[in-house]
Design a protein around this motif. Structure first.
Motif, PDB file in Angstrom:
ATOM      1  N   SER A  32       1.013  -3.995   1.524  1.00 38.51           N
ATOM      2  CA  SER A  32       1.415  -2.800   0.869  1.00 38.51           C
ATOM      3  C   SER A  32       0.278  -2.646  -0.555  1.00 38.51           C
ATOM      4  O   SER A  32      -0.453  -1.767  -0.779  1.00 38.51           O
ATOM      5  CB  SER A  32       2.807  -2.441   0.323  1.00 38.51           C
ATOM      6  N   MET A  85       5.546   0.757   5.248  1.00 34.53           N
ATOM      7  CA  MET A  85       5.208  -0.581   6.103  1.00 34.53           C
ATOM      8  C   MET A  85       6.458  -0.907   7.013  1.00 34.53           C
ATOM      9  O   MET A  85       6.294  -1.861   7.960  1.00 34.53           O
ATOM     10  CB  MET A  85       4.838  -1.494   5.170  1.00 34.53           C
ATOM     11  N   GLN A 116       4.318   2.919  -0.098  1.00 32.94           N
ATOM     12  CA  GLN A 116       3.925   2.112   0.893  1.00 32.94           C
ATOM     13  C   GLN A 116       4.532   0.909   1.170  1.00 32.94           C
ATOM     14  O   GLN A 116       4.864   0.530   2.383  1.00 32.94           O
ATOM     15  CB  GLN A 116       2.208   1.280   0.166  1.00 32.94           C
TER      16      GLN A 116
END
Length: 327
Positions: A125, A156, A152
């Motif tokens: 990330s 993920m 992020q």
């Protein structure tokens, strides 16, 4: 990256331009940064001596904040300190050969002019965010950087959650259509993974909820709305993981039920066979004793008659079993 081996622990630093881009700084440039230069993102390895020395003696942060940024163990949380935020979050480990439940911890200090992140293991990330800054498509300021990083981290997780759902769908199909001898262990392994992931995500949800209510001047209502969307995505992931865990439990019960049914069927067949041969064994044993006076011992037709009698007994047994619907 580090300027030299002596700078090991300095992973990267970006000076944000306020338009989605950022300029990479060397370690010496990052050390000379001033708030008037713009928003700084400093990313470091907390286990390195350089990081520990700089945070403790040159970062101008309170010792409680530096201790948190350097802590080996960190539970997901959000704490407001003055007009800044101290956070600890976890991201899915996407490193080669890593298990999904082996999550990577990242510590964050964010204020109006600077964001400092520390970790020990690589986190995809963070690398993605750095690449976006280099392409001019990254965050604009500290608040935007904090939102992008949390977004992020949760994004993920989508691949991991989707993988869990694909696995349980395949295992459910096998439960109904195949005789996979490892199915029980595969279901147990998947359930163990979902339990481990949930154990890490529940505190992260609390940290995100706390972030939404912390009163810091540089988080605008628009920023908080974006954070709420990120938090909603996290909640959906947690609900999906709970659903996968429940489906594994149901599939596991179905497997146990099928095993029990198969065992009962086999025991039933063995019971029928035993019931058929029990009287036959009794008669053959009774007439097989070596004593005088056994009926038919002198007759040449005794064996044929005895065999016919045994066949008749078996036929009567089959008739009784059919009548009682045992066969």
């Amino acid at each position: 990256m580090s300027d030299s081996p002596q700078d090991a622990g300095f992973l990267h630093a970006f000076l944000l331009d306020g338009r989605g881009g950022g300029r990479r700084l060397t370690w010496s440039e990052a050390q000379n940064w001033q708030p008037s230069d713009g928003c700084l993102w400093l990313h470091m390895d907390y286990s390195a001596p350089l990081t520990r020395d700089w945070l403790r003696h040159h970062s101008q942060l309170d010792h409680l904040i530096t201790d948190a940024l350097l802590s080996e163990e960190s539970r997901p949380r959000t704490v407001g300190v003055g007009d800044g935020l101290l956070m600890a979050l976890r991201g899915v480990n996407k490193n080669p050969g890593a298990d999904p439940e082996d999550m990577v911890s990242i510590r964050i200090w964010a204020d109006d002019n600077r964001v400092i992140t520390t970790l020990k293991r690589n986190l995809v990330s963070v690398n993605t965010l750095a690449t976006r800054l280099e392409k001019g498509k990254g965050p604009h300021d500290s608040a935007d950087l904090l939102i992008s990083l949390t977004d992020q981290l949760i994004l993920m997780m989508s691949d991991t959650v989707d993988d869990f759902e694909d696995q349980i769908a395949e295992l459910e199909t096998q439960t109904l259509t195949s005789e996979n001898p490892t199915l029980k262990s595969e279901l147990a392994a998947l359930r163990r993974q979902t339990i481990a992931i949930k154990r890490y995500l529940a505190p992260k949800r609390e940290a995100m909820n706390r972030l939404l209510v912390e009163k810091v001047s540089w988080l605008t209502p628009d920023h908080r709305m974006q954070l709420r969307e990120v938090n909603d995505r996290l909640i959906r992931h947690i609900e999906d993981i709970d659903a996968v865990r429940e489906r594994t439990a149901v599939a596991h019960e179905e497997v146990l039920s099928r095993i029990s049914e198969q065992l009962n069927e086999r025991m039933y067949v063995l019971s029928i066979i035993a019931a058929i041969f029990l009287p036959l064994g009794f008669f053959t044993g009774l007439l097989g004793v070596n004593l005088n006076g056994i009926p038919g011992s002198e007759s040449p037709y005794a064996f044929i008659v005895f065999t016919a009698a045994l066949i008749l007994v078996v036929a009567v047994q089959f008739w009784l079993f059919k009548r009682r619907k045992w066969l």
